[in-house]
Enzyme design. Structure first.
Site, mmCIF file in Angstrom:
data_model
loop_
_atom_site.group_PDB
_atom_site.id
_atom_site.type_symbol
_atom_site.label_atom_id
_atom_site.label_comp_id
_atom_site.label_asym_id
_atom_site.label_seq_id
_atom_site.Cartn_x
_atom_site.Cartn_y
_atom_site.Cartn_z
ATOM 1 C CD GLU A 144 -7.021 6.789 -4.407
ATOM 2 O OE1 GLU A 144 -7.741 5.804 -4.199
ATOM 3 O OE2 GLU A 144 -6.692 7.569 -3.507
ATOM 4 C CB CYS A 153 -5.609 17.291 -6.170
ATOM 5 S SG CYS A 153 -4.384 16.613 -5.051
ATOM 6 C CB CYS A 157 3.993 8.898 -0.610
ATOM 7 S SG CYS A 157 5.001 10.355 -0.254
ATOM 8 C CB CYS A 202 3.022 12.575 6.292
ATOM 9 S SG CYS A 202 4.156 13.509 5.264
ATOM 10 C CB CYS A 250 -0.489 11.149 4.849
ATOM 11 S SG CYS A 250 -0.789 10.856 3.104
ATOM 12 C CB CYS A 304 -5.541 17.007 2.460
ATOM 13 S SG CYS A 304 -5.403 18.249 1.208
HETATM 14 S S1 SF4 Z 1 1.215 13.909 2.972
HETATM 15 FE FE1 SF4 Z 1 1.137 11.788 2.227
HETATM 16 S S2 SF4 Z 1 1.441 11.935 -0.009
HETATM 17 FE FE2 SF4 Z 1 2.085 13.916 0.900
HETATM 18 S S3 SF4 Z 1 4.298 13.693 1.270
HETATM 19 FE FE3 SF4 Z 1 3.284 13.063 3.174
HETATM 20 S S4 SF4 Z 1 3.040 10.813 2.962
HETATM 21 FE FE4 SF4 Z 1 3.481 11.634 0.918
#
Ligand code: SF4
Length: 343
Positions: A83, A96, A103, A107, A110, A328
């Site tokens: 995306e 963005c 990923c 995190c 996220c 975000c």
């Molecule tokens: S915030 Fe999400 S996209 Fe960004 S590095 Fe952490 S896990 Fe990956």
């Protein structure tokens, strides 16, 4: 067939003014096909079409937010999805972009991290997001003047393709963006930050997702961060600043009862002493299953005041596109299995 956007503009297949015309069609007029390039001879267009493709995507879906932001869901030729987010402001248009499908950084707050890692995007697949968004918005790609590598993925773990894309963004005959308007956001990988500092023709802005001033809290928020200490991240940020002269931004997602106490604001201010920096406090963007809550407005203000009282330059960044799942930490895909899909 090769994706033309994967090449550096100096390596484009045509010579002289023909190459200039080709570049203009792609990056100024936003042409989506060689057929549209009407001032190139038909034989040249046919030759280009035989060896190269211009569009990296099989399908594009859009999700509009009431605040004017639009989330773009791209399906790649191998059926994987990722995306990008378009954010119009009064004085600028920002995009963005993603550098990966999924990923690996995981995190905890996220939604992309919860998907796991699919694959790296190529430089052309990164730049293709900009061209596709501009086309959909009915504007020249050159009207998108601000870019953040802040979508899906950790850009420094896809280093070569991200740098290749950044060079296309800055190249005067490609997108011609100002390096002051391109920001690379990283979860904090000192080795990659040091390498980036040495790319002396780049000098783009750096944003580090710190999210906590102490190791225990940071590892709770970013479970993969144990390999990189906060001390080493801060040392690499200082080195980046010494080499590039750039102010370094620190991203800080405000998570209720986790990283939003006064002692953590004081510790953060201590870490930043002597560094020209800016802190973005980001109210957490809720998504189902995240396990975190947004800090209260009162706590956010207290954290902000504590930093400001200690001389830290700080602002609150309220994400755009929350209602479209475009803010975000919310990029999650409608079909999570598309991270691992194959053609
Ligand atoms: S915030 Fe999400 S996209 Fe960004 S590095 Fe952490 S896990 Fe990956």
């Amino acid at each position: 067939m090769q994706l033309l956007l994967d090449l550096h503009p100096d390596a484009y297949p045509l010579e002289g003014y023909r190459r200039k015309q080709l570049l203009e069609w792609i990056f100024v007029h936003g042409a989506g096909s060689f057929e549209a390039m009407t001032n190139l001879p038909a034989a040249v267009r046919a030759e280009l079409s035989e060896s190269y493709t211009l569009d990296p995507f099989k399908a594009i879906e859009t999700f509009a937010s009431t605040d004017g932001s639009v989330k773009y869901l791209f399906t790649l030729p191998d059926n994987r999805q990722m995306e990008a987010v378009y954010m119009p402001y009064l004085d600028r248009k920002t995009i963005c972009v993603s550098t990966m499908v999924g990923c690996p950084a995981k995190c905890a707050f996220c939604a992309t991290g919860a998907l796991g890692f699919g694959r790296n995007l190529t430089a052309g697949e990164v730049v293709g997001q900009i061209l596709a968004v501009a086309r959909d918005q009915g504007m020249s790609p050159r009207e998108l003047r601000n870019l953040v590598f802040m979508g899906m993925g950790e850009p420094l773990l896809n280093y070569d393709h991200t740098i290749g894309a950044a060079r296309l963004l800055l190249h005067p005959q490609a997108l011609g963006m100002s390096k002051r308007r391109v920001t690379l956001s990283t979860v904090g990988l000192p080795k990659g930050i040091r390498k980036l500092a040495q790319e002396d023709d780049l000098g783009i802005k750096l944003a580090i997702s710190l999210h906590a001033p102490d190791e225990a809290t940071r590892q709770q928020i970013i479970p993969t961060s144990y390999a990189n200490t906060i001390a080493d991240i801060m040392a690499s940020a200082r080195e980046y600043q010494a080499v590039t002269g750039r102010r370094v931004t620190f991203e800080y997602a405000m998570l209720k009862g986790v990283n939003d106490s006064v002692w953590q604001a004081e510790a953060l201010a201590d870490l930043l002493r002597g560094l020209v920096s800016h802190v973005n406090l980001i109210p957490m963007n809720p998504w189902e299953g995240s396990g975190f809550e947004e800090s209260s407005e009162a706590q956010l203000q207290l954290f902000y005041d504590t930093l400001e009282d200690r001389g830290v330059e700080v602002s609150v960044r309220r994400s755009r596109g929350r209602d479209a799942g475009a803010a975000c930490g919310q990029l999650a895909l409608k079909h999570p299995e598309a991270v691992q899909a194959t053609a």
